[in-house]
Design an enzyme around this catalytic site. Structure first.
Site, PDB file in Angstrom:
ATOM      1  CG  HIS A   1      -0.830   3.679   4.878  1.00 53.06           C
ATOM      2  ND1 HIS A   1      -1.089   2.987   6.045  1.00 53.06           N
ATOM      3  CD2 HIS A   1      -0.607   2.730   3.923  1.00 53.06           C
ATOM      4  CE1 HIS A   1      -1.038   1.689   5.809  1.00 53.06           C
ATOM      5  NE2 HIS A   1      -0.749   1.508   4.529  1.00 53.06           N
TER       6      HIS A   1
ATOM      7  CB  SER B   1      -0.942   0.016   1.204  1.00 54.45           C
ATOM      8  OG  SER B   1      -0.203  -0.083   2.413  1.00 54.45           O
TER       9      SER B   1
ATOM     10  N   GLY C   1      -1.588  -4.462   1.637  1.00 56.79           N
ATOM     11  CA  GLY C   1      -1.648  -5.627   2.504  1.00 56.79           C
ATOM     12  C   GLY C   1      -0.785  -6.801   2.110  1.00 56.79           C
TER      13      GLY C   1
ATOM     14  CG  ASN D   1       2.073  -5.418   4.597  1.00 51.24           C
ATOM     15  OD1 ASN D   1       1.745  -4.756   5.581  1.00 51.24           O
ATOM     16  ND2 ASN D   1       1.758  -5.056   3.369  1.00 51.24           N
TER      17      ASN D   1
ATOM     18  CG  ASP E   1      -1.197   4.534   9.115  1.00 50.73           C
ATOM     19  OD1 ASP E   1      -0.359   5.170   8.427  1.00 50.73           O
ATOM     20  OD2 ASP E   1      -1.999   3.733   8.611  1.00 50.73           O
TER      21      ASP E   1
END
Length: 256
Positions: free
Chosen positions: A226, A33, A71, A103, A223
């Site tokens: 991002h 992402s 993700g 991730n 967050d």
């Protein structure tokens, strides 16, 4: 005799008319992402740098296709068949820009995402009965998956470029925290003879120059991972500049 020549010419024209001709190379982006957030259109005001990158490239010389998806890890981008769809379409002269790592630190086996990889760049592996997919799976190291992308790309006559993961908005005093995944990405690139962009370090240095207050208030919304469009633009500019410094006979002039 004349009729045979005419028929041969017509047959050749028919055959070649249906052979796709690549007028310019394709730059494929694969990652998570931080490369493409959601649909890549900023619907949630969060943007990955891959959605901005084409603004800083010479698109008359290269076609940009952003296949990143949120993700995913270096492992699940392969196990879900997403890498196969890119690999099947690779042509000689194409370029693959690879950025994973955010991730890969997740759980190796659970019933939620099961996307983690073994830390490091070694040859270790782990056989699991995947609780999410209900399938037997052999899980490898983060570096192993990157080396697979590199080898697969080269096998198609395309050029792989590894990017270390973009830095997060995490600080230790006035310094951005560094991740071991950046080191492992560099090791994998060197082992397989691929180009490497240390995006992690370049972005971290940029954030430090801007200062923690500005970065937190102006580049991130929800967050520490991002970015908004302004943050993605800064990161895309860094990638474009790094690409311009890599240009040689294998990489055509891409930057405006």
């Amino acid at each position: 005799m004349t009729n045979r020549i005419i028929l041969s010419v017509v047959s050749l024209w028919i055959i070649t008319s249906f052979i796709p001709i690549q007028d310019k190379p394709t730059l494929y982006l694969i990652g998570d992402s931080t490369v493409k957030n959601g649909s890549g259109q900023g619907a949630d005001k969060l943007w990955g740098w891959g959605s901005i990158l084409a603004d800083y490239l010479d698109t008359s010389q290269v076609r940009v296709v952003n296949k990143a998806i949120g993700g995913r890890s270096s492992r699940t981008f392969i196990t879900e068949g997403r890498w196969k769809s890119v690999h099947d379409n690779l042509q000689p002269g194409d370029i693959v820009l690879i950025q994973f790592g955010h991730n890969d630190g997740g759980a190796i086996n659970d019933d939620f995402r099961a996307r983690g990889t073994i830390k490091g760049n070694g040859e270790e592996f782990m056989e699991i009965d995947n609780l999410l997919t209900k399938r037997r799976e052999v899980v490898k190291s983060y570096g192993w998956y990157l080396r697979k992308y590199i080898a697969d790309t080269k096998a198609k006559g395309a050029t792989p470029i590894v990017c270390s993961l973009v830095a997060r908005n995490q600080w230790d005093g006035n310094k951005v925290k560094r991740s071991d995944y950046a080191k492992w990405a560099e090791e994998a690139a060197k082992q397989e003879g691929a180009y490497f962009i240390n995006l992690h370090e370049l972005v971290a240095e940029k954030y430090e120059k801007l200062g923690q207050g500005y970065v937190t208030d102006s580049l991130f919304l929800e967050d520490h991972t991002h970015t908004n469009r302004k943050g993605a633009t800064i990161n895309a500019q860094i990638v474009a500049l790094a690409l311009s410094l890599l240009q040689d006979e294998s990489i055509p002039s891409l930057v405006k």
